[in-house]
Motif scaffolding. Structure first.
Motif, PDB file in Angstrom:
ATOM      1  N   LEU A 255       0.847  -1.195   0.000  1.00 23.82           N
ATOM      2  CA  LEU A 255       0.000   0.000   0.000  1.00 23.82           C
ATOM      3  C   LEU A 255       0.882   1.243   0.000  1.00 23.82           C
ATOM      4  O   LEU A 255       1.898   1.277   0.697  1.00 23.82           O
ATOM      5  N   PRO A 256       0.504   2.252  -0.772  1.00 24.15           N
ATOM      6  CA  PRO A 256       1.354   3.455  -0.841  1.00 24.15           C
ATOM      7  C   PRO A 256       1.334   4.243   0.472  1.00 24.15           C
ATOM      8  O   PRO A 256       0.375   4.199   1.228  1.00 24.15           O
ATOM      9  N   LYS A 257       2.402   4.955   0.714  1.00 26.56           N
ATOM     10  CA  LYS A 257       2.490   5.839   1.887  1.00 26.56           C
ATOM     11  C   LYS A 257       2.082   7.253   1.455  1.00 26.56           C
ATOM     12  O   LYS A 257       2.126   7.592   0.289  1.00 26.56           O
ATOM     13  N   GLY A 258       1.726   8.046   2.446  1.00 30.19           N
ATOM     14  CA  GLY A 258       1.360   9.429   2.142  1.00 30.19           C
ATOM     15  C   GLY A 258       0.043   9.742   2.813  1.00 30.19           C
ATOM     16  O   GLY A 258      -0.176   9.382   3.960  1.00 30.19           O
ATOM     17  N   THR A 259      -0.845  10.385   2.086  1.00 36.20           N
ATOM     18  CA  THR A 259      -2.147  10.716   2.649  1.00 36.20           C
ATOM     19  C   THR A 259      -3.071   9.509   2.551  1.00 36.20           C
ATOM     20  O   THR A 259      -3.139   8.862   1.511  1.00 36.20           O
ATOM     21  N   ASN A 260      -3.747   9.205   3.622  1.00 35.16           N
ATOM     22  CA  ASN A 260      -4.735   8.128   3.608  1.00 35.16           C
ATOM     23  C   ASN A 260      -6.044   8.674   3.046  1.00 35.16           C
ATOM     24  O   ASN A 260      -6.750   9.451   3.687  1.00 35.16           O
ATOM     25  N   MET A 261      -6.367   8.257   1.837  1.00 37.74           N
ATOM     26  CA  MET A 261      -7.544   8.785   1.157  1.00 37.74           C
ATOM     27  C   MET A 261      -8.835   8.062   1.551  1.00 37.74           C
ATOM     28  O   MET A 261      -9.920   8.451   1.124  1.00 37.74           O
ATOM     29  N   LEU A 262      -8.716   7.003   2.341  1.00 39.75           N
ATOM     30  CA  LEU A 262      -9.904   6.235   2.693  1.00 39.75           C
ATOM     31  C   LEU A 262     -10.979   7.076   3.391  1.00 39.75           C
ATOM     32  O   LEU A 262     -12.152   7.018   3.007  1.00 39.75           O
TER      33      LEU A 262
END
Lengths: 344, 344
Positions: A255-262
């Motif tokens: 899973l990508p790192k950064g902002t959690n768009m969920l």
């Protein structure tokens, strides 16, 4: 010299992007049909993004391919020998051929094709699984109403091209998304979408917002990633999102790192009362008769067009498939495994 | 000395968690009903998580409250003066009262309550919007089948408590999630869920997996966040998720950093053919008659129980509301604004 069965085996499971080393081309004797079986000489092999899931060991929506066995997939061919009353020599059929030049079948899941009605290659394209995916997903889940805005990812591809054209037939505004200026031009000029945007443009989110001045009522999703993130803020109340593929993340290893768009998705779904429905077309074959009637009618009337991207020779299938995952194809991707005697 | 109208105004919009400074308690003259209007003396005010959305300036699923105006919300009261033939003095009603001790109405959206049928407080609880939210969301979106596993977030709350009990009535396994051992005990012992887990336990995800040995068929979502992330890996094929609230993220000021869980959700939705449907109950009032018949019947037969958490005095509403957002209430949260003459 008797013919041999060329097969592309799954040699190893990819970690991320598949490479040539994951595949193995072998030649084995052409198999002999047993009782109730028939032998199909494959003419066209279909290459589809979902096959990436079959290469992995992780649970996906279909059984994964076994290591050392032919890659799984559908194709179109002609019956060469038969011990089955329902299928006689010379019949053209669509079936789960696997990546090989010959296969055996007992008739399960086989669809006969009439070359007088449509080119047999369409049996794995606009009149096959991709077409049905578009038809079922848009009409049964997307439920587009005249005047609504339908956004279609991978708009020049096997599924997306059909989605947008049906949207137009139903009186909607069709906004396509594709990966090159050529594809975008084709989607608008040949397929009749109202507009088509290149998701590789730096200002794609702004372009999409501008192309959807009344928001988005239906988003037909088979891509995911950045394209979806651009769609998300534009959903209208009561929007619907049929979800049948996620090509942008098939090669993802973590899973990508950064902002959690969920939380952003959940909030949008709540405040706008959005429906998202994942679906896999093999569970909806009961819609085949209506689909074949409608879509073949639209093809005949010129309301629905399709484009094929045909690669010559089974040995080129792995490279073509790897290109498909990167969007290198332009139209429904097929491999011509043997001459098509119905095409002049 | 004439009565005064105590009102709680929205003084300022919160940034993150609401604080006492966002509210203002004022006293104004009790208003006089005009032509066609009637005056309601509020007895119970409902406090619900969705009200957090009304405090913000950002677009939510309902109009935000105006600064300087009473907080919006529903309540139960008695008609004290009337210029409306349909509502006479002494009638008990449920309506959009706002956070105040008196309100005017012209009858729009007002529901009469019969204190002989059920305590009037239930008009904003188990027999009101929260109950209908549970009933509609579970039955119309969740579509539970006997033998399936239904997981319910905020299981001791106004909505979740009803969801799980209806799931049991429909023959499902009901797995609750709540925020304290007391609440969990109540959910199992009083409400009859099969099991209830405390999401604050460090090993909550493992507990949940263990409590759902056959996976999750329906997840009734009104929380989001960590609870949802524990649910996600457990979804079965064809799972359904009615989504009516996201209390864990209402005070969020920006999207969290770290792992982007969006691709994980999309992948699960695709491979398991999951349906997620956001909904807002005010668009489904056509289900009221069936709901009232079924749920009042289940209450009378003892199959459905409810618990109220009643705070005394309108001046305590802001603090109670802030506590609600942290899960401090235990059962349906109400504020008693005036004596309830129907309760002995």
């Amino acid at each position: 010299m008797s013919a041999m069965n060329k097969q592309i085996l799954l040699k190893s499971r990819p970690n991320g992007e598949p490479t040539a080393a994951n595949f193995d081309l072998v030649e084995t004797p052409v198999p002999t049909p047993g009782a109730g079986q028939f032998l199909v000489k494959v003419i066209y092999m279909s290459l589809d993004p979902y096959m990436r899931g079959r290469m992995g060991a992780e649970k996906s929506y279909a059984a994964t391919a076994d290591l050392g066995a032919p890659m799984v997939g559908g194709g179109v061919g002609v019956v060469e020998e038969s011990n089955n009353d329902q299928f006689k020599v010379g019949d053209y059929v669509m079936c789960g051929t696997g990546w090989q030049s010959y296969c055996l079948s007992d008739g399960t899941g086989v669809m006969k094709l009439d070359p007088k009605q449509a080119p047999i290659s369409t049996g794995v394209g606009v009149l096959g699984m991709p077409g049905l995916t578009a038809y079922y997903g848009l009409l049964e889940i997307g439920k587009p109403k005249a005047g609504e805005t339908v956004v279609v990812a991978a708009a020049s591809g096997a599924v997306g091209s059909v989605v947008g054209q049906i949207a137009k037939i139903k009186g909607c505004r069709a906004v396509g998304i594709a990966g090159s200026p050529d594809k975008c031009a084709f989607v608008v000029e040949e397929l009749g979408f109202d507009v088509c945007l290149n998701y590789k443009d730096a200002d794609f989110p702004e372009q999409l917002a501008k192309a959807c001045p009344d928001g988005i009522d239906v988003y037909f999703e088979n891509v995911g990633g950045k394209v979806f993130e651009a769609v998300l803020p534009l959903f209208n109340d009561d929007a619907r999102m049929p979800l049948c593929g996620l090509i942008s993340q098939y090669n993802m290893t973590e899973l990508p790192k950064g902002t959690n768009m969920l939380p952003a998705l959940m909030r949008a779904m709540l405040t706008h009362r959005i429906l998202i429905q994942g679906f896999i077309i093999s569970y909806h074959f009961n819609h085949l008769p209506a689909f074949l009637k409608d879509v073949s009618g639209w093809i005949k009337s010129g309301q629905l067009k399709y484009r094929e991207d045909i690669v010559e020779g089974i040995e080129n299938a792995p490279e073509a498939f790897m290109g498909l995952l990167k969007g290198k194809n332009f139209g429904k991707l097929l491999v011509r495994v043997a001459d098509d005697p119905t095409r002049n």
